[in-house]
Design a protein around this motif. Sequence first.
Motif, PDB file in Angstrom:
ATOM      1  N   GLU A  95       0.608  -1.212  -0.029  1.00  0.00           N
ATOM      2  CA  GLU A  95      -0.090  -0.137   0.014  1.00  0.00           C
ATOM      3  C   GLU A  95       0.741   1.353  -0.066  1.00  0.00           C
ATOM      4  O   GLU A  95       0.643   2.104   0.778  1.00  0.00           O
ATOM      5  CB  GLU A  95      -0.929   0.164   1.123  1.00  0.00           C
ATOM      6  N   VAL A  96       1.767   1.398  -1.166  1.00  0.00           N
ATOM      7  CA  VAL A  96       2.671   2.465  -1.226  1.00  0.00           C
ATOM      8  C   VAL A  96       2.489   2.921  -2.600  1.00  0.00           C
ATOM      9  O   VAL A  96       2.490   1.985  -3.558  1.00  0.00           O
ATOM     10  CB  VAL A  96       3.983   2.239  -0.624  1.00  0.00           C
ATOM     11  N   LEU A  97       2.880   4.212  -3.029  1.00  0.00           N
ATOM     12  CA  LEU A  97       3.169   4.636  -4.102  1.00  0.00           C
ATOM     13  C   LEU A  97       4.834   5.126  -4.211  1.00  0.00           C
ATOM     14  O   LEU A  97       5.315   5.940  -3.450  1.00  0.00           O
ATOM     15  CB  LEU A  97       2.567   6.145  -4.529  1.00  0.00           C
ATOM     16  N   GLU A  98       5.608   4.412  -4.997  1.00  0.00           N
ATOM     17  CA  GLU A  98       6.834   4.751  -5.344  1.00  0.00           C
ATOM     18  C   GLU A  98       7.189   5.872  -6.521  1.00  0.00           C
ATOM     19  O   GLU A  98       6.472   5.219  -7.607  1.00  0.00           O
ATOM     20  CB  GLU A  98       7.580   3.372  -5.433  1.00  0.00           C
ATOM     21  N   ILE A  99       8.101   6.584  -6.671  1.00  0.00           N
ATOM     22  CA  ILE A  99       8.079   7.495  -7.552  1.00  0.00           C
ATOM     23  C   ILE A  99       9.613   7.364  -7.899  1.00  0.00           C
ATOM     24  O   ILE A  99      10.705   7.538  -7.076  1.00  0.00           O
ATOM     25  CB  ILE A  99       7.773   8.753  -7.481  1.00  0.00           C
ATOM     26  N   TYR A 100       9.970   7.152  -9.273  1.00  0.00           N
ATOM     27  CA  TYR A 100      11.546   7.122  -9.837  1.00  0.00           C
ATOM     28  C   TYR A 100      11.600   8.142 -10.649  1.00  0.00           C
ATOM     29  O   TYR A 100      10.720   8.399 -11.752  1.00  0.00           O
ATOM     30  CB  TYR A 100      11.615   5.791 -10.201  1.00  0.00           C
ATOM     31  N   GLY A 101      12.796   8.802 -10.764  1.00  0.00           N
ATOM     32  CA  GLY A 101      13.217   9.635 -11.837  1.00  0.00           C
ATOM     33  C   GLY A 101      14.595   9.380 -12.359  1.00  0.00           C
ATOM     34  O   GLY A 101      15.480   9.275 -11.482  1.00  0.00           O
ATOM     35  N   GLY A 102      14.658   9.256 -13.697  1.00  0.00           N
ATOM     36  CA  GLY A 102      16.011   8.981 -14.285  1.00  0.00           C
ATOM     37  C   GLY A 102      16.250   7.554 -14.187  1.00  0.00           C
ATOM     38  O   GLY A 102      15.483   6.764 -13.978  1.00  0.00           O
ATOM     39  N   SER A 103      17.426   7.412 -14.004  1.00  0.00           N
ATOM     40  CA  SER A 103      18.089   5.869 -14.298  1.00  0.00           C
ATOM     41  C   SER A 103      19.483   5.911 -13.498  1.00  0.00           C
ATOM     42  O   SER A 103      20.166   6.671 -13.025  1.00  0.00           O
ATOM     43  CB  SER A 103      18.188   5.288 -15.326  1.00  0.00           C
ATOM     44  N   GLU A 104      19.556   4.452 -12.981  1.00  0.00           N
ATOM     45  CA  GLU A 104      20.914   4.385 -12.347  1.00  0.00           C
ATOM     46  C   GLU A 104      21.158   2.903 -12.642  1.00  0.00           C
ATOM     47  O   GLU A 104      20.394   2.056 -13.216  1.00  0.00           O
ATOM     48  CB  GLU A 104      20.786   4.489 -10.955  1.00  0.00           C
ATOM     49  N   ALA A 105      22.445   2.393 -12.353  1.00  0.00           N
ATOM     50  CA  ALA A 105      22.854   0.956 -12.501  1.00  0.00           C
ATOM     51  C   ALA A 105      22.167   0.296 -11.263  1.00  0.00           C
ATOM     52  O   ALA A 105      21.661   0.546 -10.483  1.00  0.00           O
ATOM     53  CB  ALA A 105      24.231   0.927 -12.302  1.00  0.00           C
ATOM     54  N   LYS A 106      22.067  -0.994 -11.754  1.00  0.00           N
ATOM     55  CA  LYS A 106      21.391  -2.164 -10.809  1.00  0.00           C
ATOM     56  C   LYS A 106      22.029  -2.286  -9.244  1.00  0.00           C
ATOM     57  O   LYS A 106      23.368  -2.011  -9.618  1.00  0.00           O
ATOM     58  CB  LYS A 106      21.330  -3.357 -11.596  1.00  0.00           C
ATOM     59  N   HIS A 107      21.181  -2.550  -8.556  1.00  0.00           N
ATOM     60  CA  HIS A 107      21.820  -2.882  -7.118  1.00  0.00           C
ATOM     61  C   HIS A 107      20.835  -3.483  -6.269  1.00  0.00           C
ATOM     62  O   HIS A 107      19.515  -3.626  -6.771  1.00  0.00           O
ATOM     63  CB  HIS A 107      22.272  -1.380  -6.264  1.00  0.00           C
ATOM     64  N   GLU A 108      21.018  -4.135  -5.262  1.00  0.00           N
ATOM     65  CA  GLU A 108      20.215  -5.215  -4.664  1.00  0.00           C
ATOM     66  C   GLU A 108      19.030  -4.459  -4.121  1.00  0.00           C
ATOM     67  O   GLU A 108      17.966  -5.198  -4.109  1.00  0.00           O
ATOM     68  CB  GLU A 108      21.116  -5.744  -3.727  1.00  0.00           C
ATOM     69  N   ASN A 109      18.908  -3.237  -3.636  1.00  0.00           N
ATOM     70  CA  ASN A 109      17.801  -2.693  -3.175  1.00  0.00           C
ATOM     71  C   ASN A 109      16.660  -2.043  -4.092  1.00  0.00           C
ATOM     72  O   ASN A 109      15.996  -1.451  -3.785  1.00  0.00           O
ATOM     73  CB  ASN A 109      18.430  -1.625  -2.232  1.00  0.00           C
ATOM     74  N   ASN A 110      17.060  -1.942  -5.481  1.00  0.00           N
ATOM     75  CA  ASN A 110      16.348  -1.463  -6.222  1.00  0.00           C
ATOM     76  C   ASN A 110      15.193  -2.364  -6.866  1.00  0.00           C
ATOM     77  O   ASN A 110      15.266  -3.347  -7.002  1.00  0.00           O
ATOM     78  CB  ASN A 110      17.064  -0.918  -7.719  1.00  0.00           C
ATOM     79  N   ARG A 111      14.012  -1.743  -6.745  1.00  0.00           N
ATOM     80  CA  ARG A 111      12.583  -2.674  -7.157  1.00  0.00           C
ATOM     81  C   ARG A 111      12.888  -3.344  -8.378  1.00  0.00           C
ATOM     82  O   ARG A 111      12.284  -4.417  -8.622  1.00  0.00           O
ATOM     83  CB  ARG A 111      11.636  -1.508  -7.262  1.00  0.00           C
ATOM     84  N   PHE A 112      13.615  -2.665  -9.489  1.00  0.00           N
ATOM     85  CA  PHE A 112      13.690  -3.092 -10.920  1.00  0.00           C
ATOM     86  C   PHE A 112      14.702  -3.880 -10.818  1.00  0.00           C
ATOM     87  O   PHE A 112      15.244  -4.341 -12.177  1.00  0.00           O
ATOM     88  CB  PHE A 112      13.600  -2.225 -11.842  1.00  0.00           C
ATOM     89  N   LYS A 113      15.441  -4.486  -9.929  1.00  0.00           N
ATOM     90  CA  LYS A 113      16.547  -5.419  -9.799  1.00  0.00           C
ATOM     91  C   LYS A 113      16.723  -6.454 -11.060  1.00  0.00           C
ATOM     92  O   LYS A 113      17.642  -6.998 -11.685  1.00  0.00           O
ATOM     93  CB  LYS A 113      17.410  -5.528  -8.513  1.00  0.00           C
ATOM     94  N   ASP A 114      15.543  -7.062 -10.945  1.00  0.00           N
ATOM     95  CA  ASP A 114      15.243  -8.475 -11.730  1.00  0.00           C
ATOM     96  C   ASP A 114      14.894  -8.194 -13.201  1.00  0.00           C
ATOM     97  O   ASP A 114      14.302  -9.125 -14.030  1.00  0.00           O
ATOM     98  CB  ASP A 114      14.583  -9.298 -10.980  1.00  0.00           C
ATOM     99  N   VAL A 115      14.512  -6.957 -13.438  1.00  0.00           N
ATOM    100  CA  VAL A 115      14.100  -6.601 -14.835  1.00  0.00           C
ATOM    101  C   VAL A 115      15.066  -6.287 -15.621  1.00  0.00           C
ATOM    102  O   VAL A 115      16.145  -5.534 -15.536  1.00  0.00           O
ATOM    103  CB  VAL A 115      13.174  -5.218 -14.851  1.00  0.00           C
ATOM    104  N   GLY A 116      15.226  -7.002 -16.957  1.00  0.00           N
ATOM    105  CA  GLY A 116      16.344  -6.866 -17.982  1.00  0.00           C
ATOM    106  C   GLY A 116      17.446  -7.631 -17.533  1.00  0.00           C
ATOM    107  O   GLY A 116      17.772  -8.234 -16.492  1.00  0.00           O
ATOM    108  N   ASP A 117      18.388  -7.383 -18.405  1.00  0.00           N
ATOM    109  CA  ASP A 117      19.806  -8.239 -18.167  1.00  0.00           C
ATOM    110  C   ASP A 117      20.652  -7.538 -17.112  1.00  0.00           C
ATOM    111  O   ASP A 117      20.352  -6.744 -16.462  1.00  0.00           O
ATOM    112  CB  ASP A 117      20.545  -8.331 -19.489  1.00  0.00           C
ATOM    113  N   ALA A 118      21.718  -8.151 -16.771  1.00  0.00           N
ATOM    114  CA  ALA A 118      22.481  -7.755 -15.781  1.00  0.00           C
ATOM    115  C   ALA A 118      23.184  -6.526 -15.846  1.00  0.00           C
ATOM    116  O   ALA A 118      23.281  -5.589 -14.618  1.00  0.00           O
ATOM    117  CB  ALA A 118      23.443  -8.712 -15.231  1.00  0.00           C
ATOM    118  N   ASN A 119      23.598  -5.832 -16.799  1.00  0.00           N
ATOM    119  CA  ASN A 119      24.134  -4.673 -17.103  1.00  0.00           C
ATOM    120  C   ASN A 119      23.021  -3.704 -17.405  1.00  0.00           C
ATOM    121  O   ASN A 119      23.519  -2.340 -17.698  1.00  0.00           O
ATOM    122  CB  ASN A 119      25.134  -4.637 -18.314  1.00  0.00           C
ATOM    123  N   ALA A 120      21.623  -3.936 -17.489  1.00  0.00           N
ATOM    124  CA  ALA A 120      20.715  -2.942 -17.774  1.00  0.00           C
ATOM    125  C   ALA A 120      20.521  -1.648 -16.636  1.00  0.00           C
ATOM    126  O   ALA A 120      20.915  -2.013 -15.363  1.00  0.00           O
ATOM    127  CB  ALA A 120      19.404  -3.782 -18.092  1.00  0.00           C
TER     128      ALA A 120
END
Length: 235
Positions: A167-192
């Motif tokens: 029951e939360v709304l998360e807001i993201y702006g721009g991009s960054e390299a993947k890391h363990e705490n990112n919501r989208f860490k399992d989306v796309g390949d390892a270098n995405a």
Amino acid sequence: MGTRHLICIWWKGQWVVAQYGQWDGYPEGQGVAIFQFLTLPRNLENLKKGIEHHVYEPSPEELKAIQAECDAWDENYRQQRSNPSVMAWNFMDMTGIKQLYPSLTRDAAAKVLGLIARAAVTGEDEDEEDGNKDNQDKKTVPLSFDLEFANDAIFNEWTYVIDLDKEVLEIYGGSEAKHENNRFKDVGDANATVPRHICTFGFDDLLSMKTEDEFLRQIEVAREQEKGEDLEDDG
């Protein structure tokens, strides 16, 4: 304004909506539209019902049928426009896809939340009229699942995640390299790349804000804090 974005819904431990949008992706645009939706009574209840009973991802065969139906609508539209007895303003900015399947257009954006929620209400109303529950499970809201757009560091400027589990709304702006705490860490390949988190608001927090201006102010505060943290890291 052409500010591309992604609106996602996470429910029951998985992504259930990943809606690409073409316009007004910044907080003052789609962010405010999401805020308005989440703070209206019963919207969340109807959103869940709509996702469970009415949302579907069309198969290639279904997409061909949808395209054919929209092409037929467009052809009829062109014939109507060529008829001098028909007022042109009745048909301005009208296409088959927008009229028949608005949830599949790039213009839908946050409006898709309302389309899903209204499908649940419409299904219940039809059930009452028919005296059965067959309409409750009609798949009436086709969606294109565009989660991979989260990896587009160039064009995806804003990302919004409605987490119905937490029951939360998360807001993201721009991009960054993947890391363990990112919501989208399992989306796309390892270098995405993945969307960069700015802030999170509980649904109760949104209700307490009362106004859109307060919502936007809180986002701006979070962005300023983020900038300060970046400067500290650079130092």
